[in-house]
Design an enzyme around this catalytic site. Structure first.
Site, PDB file in Angstrom:
ATOM      1  N   GLU A  38       0.876  -1.159   0.000  1.00 31.43           N
ATOM      2  CA  GLU A  38       0.000   0.000   0.000  1.00 31.43           C
ATOM      3  C   GLU A  38       0.923   1.221   0.000  1.00 31.43           C
ATOM      4  OE1 GLU A  38      -2.780   0.233   3.254  1.00 31.43           O
ATOM      5  OE2 GLU A  38      -3.466   2.198   2.592  1.00 31.43           O
ATOM      6  N   ARG A 262       4.789 -12.733   9.793  1.00 29.77           N
ATOM      7  CA  ARG A 262       5.422 -11.411   9.725  1.00 29.77           C
ATOM      8  C   ARG A 262       6.797 -11.500  10.326  1.00 29.77           C
ATOM      9  NH1 ARG A 262       1.851  -7.398   8.588  1.00 29.77           N
ATOM     10  NH2 ARG A 262       3.102  -5.556   8.932  1.00 29.77           N
ATOM     11  N   LYS A 272       4.536   0.783   9.103  1.00 34.95           N
ATOM     12  CA  LYS A 272       4.604   2.081   8.426  1.00 34.95           C
ATOM     13  C   LYS A 272       3.934   3.174   9.251  1.00 34.95           C
ATOM     14  CE  LYS A 272       3.212   0.096   4.644  1.00 34.95           C
ATOM     15  NZ  LYS A 272       2.488  -0.081   3.394  1.00 34.95           N
TER      16      LYS A 272
HETATM   17  P1  ATP Z   1       2.625  -1.952   7.714  1.00 38.01           P
HETATM   18  O1  ATP Z   1       1.954  -2.441   8.937  1.00 38.01           O
HETATM   19  O2  ATP Z   1       4.050  -1.616   7.919  1.00 38.01           O
HETATM   20  O3  ATP Z   1       1.861  -0.883   6.994  1.00 38.01           O
HETATM   21  P2  ATP Z   1       1.505  -3.683   5.825  1.00 38.01           P
HETATM   22  O4  ATP Z   1       1.448  -5.160   5.870  1.00 38.01           O
HETATM   23  O5  ATP Z   1       0.260  -2.942   6.029  1.00 38.01           O
HETATM   24  O6  ATP Z   1       2.647  -3.213   6.773  1.00 38.01           O
HETATM   25  P3  ATP Z   1       1.657  -3.434   3.006  1.00 38.01           P
HETATM   26  O7  ATP Z   1       2.125  -2.289   2.212  1.00 38.01           O
HETATM   27  O8  ATP Z   1       0.215  -3.754   2.995  1.00 38.01           O
HETATM   28  O9  ATP Z   1       2.149  -3.184   4.493  1.00 38.01           O
HETATM   29  O10 ATP Z   1       2.532  -4.726   2.711  1.00 38.01           O
HETATM   30  C1  ATP Z   1       2.968  -5.181   1.455  1.00 38.01           C
HETATM   31  C2  ATP Z   1       3.393  -6.603   1.610  1.00 38.01           C
HETATM   32  O11 ATP Z   1       4.476  -6.699   2.547  1.00 38.01           O
HETATM   33  C3  ATP Z   1       2.269  -7.453   2.156  1.00 38.01           C
HETATM   34  O12 ATP Z   1       2.194  -8.647   1.409  1.00 38.01           O
HETATM   35  C4  ATP Z   1       2.656  -7.698   3.588  1.00 38.01           C
HETATM   36  O13 ATP Z   1       2.156  -8.901   4.031  1.00 38.01           O
HETATM   37  C5  ATP Z   1       4.191  -7.665   3.524  1.00 38.01           C
HETATM   38  N1  ATP Z   1       4.743  -7.260   4.815  1.00 38.01           N
HETATM   39  C6  ATP Z   1       4.553  -6.094   5.465  1.00 38.01           C
HETATM   40  N2  ATP Z   1       5.169  -6.098   6.649  1.00 38.01           N
HETATM   41  C7  ATP Z   1       5.799  -7.292   6.763  1.00 38.01           C
HETATM   42  C8  ATP Z   1       6.612  -7.906   7.762  1.00 38.01           C
HETATM   43  N3  ATP Z   1       6.901  -7.284   8.913  1.00 38.01           N
HETATM   44  N4  ATP Z   1       7.080  -9.151   7.523  1.00 38.01           N
HETATM   45  C9  ATP Z   1       6.793  -9.780   6.379  1.00 38.01           C
HETATM   46  N5  ATP Z   1       6.033  -9.267   5.400  1.00 38.01           N
HETATM   47  C10 ATP Z   1       5.523  -8.043   5.580  1.00 38.01           C
HETATM   48 MG    MG Z   2      -1.425  -2.561   5.044  1.00 34.27          MG
END
Ligand code: ATP
Ligand code: MG
Length: 559
Positions: A38, A262, A272
Site C-alpha cells: 500500500e 510477519r 509504516k
Molecule cells: P505496515 O503495517 O508496515 O503498513 P503492511 O502489511 O500494512 O505493513 P503493506 O504495504 O500492505 O504493508 O505490505 C505489502 C506486503 O508486505 C504485504 O504482502 C505484507 O504482508 C508484507 N509485509 C509487510 N510487513 C511485513 C513484515 N513485517 N514481515 C513480512 N512481510 C511483511
Molecule cells: Mg497494510
C-alpha cells in the site's frame, strides 16, 4: 561454504514445497506472484522479506512477479511513496514484470459488485457503523440480520448507482456481501465491500467517491492478474474464506492465498504507521534517516542490497510470528563489507605526535586497499614528522598490559614505522597536547630489519596532509527489544543516544576522493560510507556498523 549452509539450501521452505508439488503434478506450468504494497509509507525490513520471498520464488521456478500498488485507501496514499517503493525494490535487485495499481481496476471491481447484487449476494445497508458493529455479534454469539438485508435487486442497483454518483454523504451507506450472520468466521458475517468516501485519490483524482474494501479489492486484483500464489502475512488467515468465496461467486480466476509469518526485528518497529509518526514528529531526520529500519534508511547508512538479501534468506519463511535479532542483519552486512570495503585511516579524536628524529618533509608509504581482496590494489599514504593518533591510544600512566602508546613504550604505526614515546607536552591545565616520539628508521612495514617486536599497532594520519571530516555514529533507535509491545507510547522507548556526531575527525587525503557508492573500513573503527549531506566543503561519513558486535558483549556483561 559451511555444511549448515549447504543443508539450508537443499531443504525447501513450505511455500517452495507447495509450488514444487503444483508444478510436478501439472497444476501450473508457470507461476505468478506479486508484491502488493500500500503506497502509504516507505518500505521497511519486513517488506524486504516479502519482496525477497515473492521475487525469489519466481527466480527459482518458471514464472514472474508483478508489483501491485494496493491503493484503495485514498486519504493516506501519495505518489512520493509509489516512487520510493519502486526505487527500493529495484535497489534490492529485483525487476517486476508488470506494474499494476488496484485503482486501475476500479471499473472492473465496480462491475464485480454489480454482479454480486444481481446474484442477490450483496445489498446496500443504511445502518450506521455502530448499529452494524452491534449486529455483528461476538465469536460466541451469532449476529443479527440487518433490516436492509432483504432489499430487492432493483432497489440495491439503484442505491449503489447513486452511491457511486455521489448522492450520499460519507458513512451513510455501505455495500455488504450477503453471506451468513451466524458464520463462525466473523469476517463472513456480511462483510462490507464498498464504502462512501468523498476523497481525492492519487491516481483517479475525484472520479470515485466509493472505494472497495481490502477484501473486495485484493483477491480480485490477484484474479485479474492471474496470480497463482498470493502470499500474505498470517493476519490474513481469517480472510482466506472470504477471498475464496468472492472468487467462487464471481467465477473469476482462482488465485490461491498462502500465509507466512510477519518478520519483526528487535530494537526497532516495523510498521509504516509507527515509522510515519517518527518522521512527522521529527524524532528522526526523515524516512531515510540512517537509524530507520526502512530500505532507504539502511541504504543511506551503507547497508548493501546483497547483505539485506542474505539476511532475508537466512531468516527464511515461517508460519509462526517471531522476532529476529538485528544482530543477524549486522552480521550479514559485516561479512559483505569485509569483502568489499576499502581500508582507510581516520582519527576521530586527534592527539598530535611529533617525531623528533624524522628527517625531511615526509615520504609516501604504500598500503593495501583490502587484505581480503588483492584485486583492490594499493594506495599511497603520506607520512611526515607530524602525525595524529587517537587520543585514547595514549596514556601517561598506563595499567599493565597496555600495548598502546605510553611514556617509554613502543608501538607500530600501521603500514609505517615503530615509534617510541620520549616526552609528553602539556598545557597549563595539565592536559596532554602533544606527544614527542622517536622513530626506528629500519622498521618500515614491508621492509622491517629492526628485529623489534611490538604488541600494539595504531592507525594514524599525517598532520600535514590530513583532511577534516564529520562522523555520524548510530546506535539502536530504541532502548527495548520490542518497543511496540511496551506499556504506553512506543516513542517513550526511543534511545536518546542513537546518534553521536563527531566533528573533530581527520582523515588520510585519499578520502578526499570518496564516492557515494564505495564502502570503507576505517581501521579499528568500523564500516563507513559517505552520507548524502556531504558537501564540497564538508565530508560526512555514516557508520554502517562496528567491526565487532559490541552490543552482544555489552548485554552479556549485564546479564
Ligand atoms: P505496515 O503495517 O508496515 O503498513 P503492511 O502489511 O500494512 O505493513 P503493506 O504495504 O500492505 O504493508 O505490505 C505489502 C506486503 O508486505 C504485504 O504482502 C505484507 O504482508 C508484507 N509485509 C509487510 N510487513 C511485513 C513484515 N513485517 N514481515 C513480512 N512481510 C511483511
Ligand atoms: Mg497494510
Amino acid at each position: 561454504m559451511s555444511d549448515e549452509k549447504i543443508k539450508e539450501e537443499k531443504s525447501l521452505n513450505f511455500l517452495e514445497e507447495i509450488i514444487d508439488e503444483d508444478i510436478r503434478c501439472g497444476k501450473y506450468k508457470t507461476i505468478v506472484t506479486r508484491f502488493p504494497p500500500e503506497p502509504n509509507g516507505y518500505l521497511h525490513l519486513g517488506h524486504a522479506s516479502s519482496i525477497c520471498l515473492n521475487f525469489g520464488l519466481t527466480k527459482k521456478y518458471p514464472g514472474y512477479t508483478n508489483l501491485r500498488f494496493d491503493d484503495t485507501n485514498p486519504e493516506k496514499e501519495e505518489t512520493e511513496y509509489v516512487d520510493s517503493i519502486k526505487e527500493d525494490v529495484r535497489w534490492l535487485g529485483f525487476e517486476w514484470k508488470h506494474e499494476h495499481y488496484a485503482s486501475d481496476y476500479f471499473d472492473t471491481l465496480y462491475e464485480f459488485a454489480v454482479k454480486l447484487i444481481n446474484k442477490e449476494l450483496a445489498y446496500v445497508d443504511d445502518s450506521s457503523s455502530e448499529d452494524m458493529a452491534a449486529g455483528k455479534g461476538t465469536p460466541a454469539e451469532p449476529g443479527t440480520n440487518s433490516p436492509y438485508r432483504e432489499r430487492t435487486v432493483a432497489e440495491n442497483l439503484d442505491l449503489f448507482t447513486r452511491m457511486k454518483n455521489g448522492e450520499f454523504p460519507d458513512g451513510s451507506r455501505t455495500l455488504r456481501a450477503k453471506i451468513d450472520m451466524a458464520n463462525s468466521n466473523m469476517l463472513m458475517r456480511d462483510p462490507v465491500l464498498y464504502r462512501i468516501k468523498h476523497a481525492h485519490h492519487h491516481r483517479t483524482g475525484d472520479k470515485w467517491c466509493i472505494y472497495p474494501m481490502y477484501d473486495m479489492a485484493h483477491g480480485q486484483s490477484d484474479s485479474i492478474e492471474e496470480v497463482t500464489h498470493s502470499i500474505c502475512t498470517m493476519e490474513f488467515v481469517a480472510h482466506r474464506e472470504l477471498y475464496d468465496w468472492l472468487i467462487e461467486k464471481l467465477g473469476i480466476y482462482p488465485s490461491r492465498q498462502y500465509e507466512f509469518a510477519r518478520r519483526n526485528i528487535n530494537y526497532t518497529v516495523t510498521s509504516k504507521r509507527k515509522l510515519l509518526q517518527l518522521v512527522t514528529e521529527k524524532h528522526v531526520d526523515g524516512w531515510d534517516d540512517p537509524r530507520m529500519p526502512t530500505i532507504s534508511g539502511l541504504r543511506r547508512r551503507g547497508y548493501t542490497a546483497e547483505s539485506i538479501r542474505e539476511f532475508c534468506e537466512r531468516i527464511g519463511v515461517a508460519k509462526r510470528d517471531n522476532m529476529v535479532d538485528v544482530g543477524l542483519l549486522e552480521f550479514c552486512v559485516r561479512e559483505h563489507l569485509n569483502r568489499i570495503a576499502l581500508r582507510r585511516m581516520v582519527v576521530f579524536n586527534p592527539l598530535k605526535v611529533v617525531i623528533t628524529n624524522y628527517p625531511g618533509e615526509g615520504e609516501m608509504l604504500v598500503s593495501e586497499n583490502n587484505p581480503e581482496d588483492p584485486a583492490a590494489g594499493t594506495r599511497e599514504i603520506p607520512f611526515s614528522n607530524e602525525l595524529f593518533i587517537e587520543s585514547d591510544d595514549f596514556m601517561e600512566n598506563p595499567p599493565k598490559k597496555y600495548f598502546r602508546l605510553a611514556p617509554g613504550q613502543m608501538v607500530r604505526l600501521k603500514s609505517a614505522y615503530i615509534i617510541r614515546c620520549e616526552e609528553v607536552v602539556k598545557d597549563a591545565g595539565g592536559k596532554v597536547t602533544e606527544v614527542r616520539c622517536t622513530y626506528v628508521a629500519e622498521s618500515r612495514s614491508g621492509n622491517d630489519t629492526s628485529g623489534i617486536q611490538v604488541k600494539g599497532t595504531l592507525h594514524w594520519v599525517s598532520a600535514r596532509t590530513a583532511i577534516s571530516a564529520e562522523i555520524r555514529e548510530y546506535d539502536r533507535l530504541f532502548r527495548t527489544e520490542n518497543p511496540a509491545d511496551e506499556e504506553g507510547d512506543f516513542k517513550e522507548y526511543i534511545n536518546p543516544a542513537s546518534l553521536n556526531t563527531i566533528t573533530t575527525a581527520v582523515a588520510e587525503p585519499e578520502l578526499a576522493k570518496a564516492k557515494f557508492e564505495e564502502r570503507y573500513q576505517f581501521l579499528r573503527k568500523g564500516y563507513f560510507c559517505l552520507d548524502k549531506d556531504t558537501s564540497p566543503s564538508r565530508l560526512i561519513f555514516n557508520r554502517t556498523v562496528t567491526l565487532k558486535d559490541g552490543w552482544a558483549k555489552e548485554t552479556k556483561k549485564k546479564s
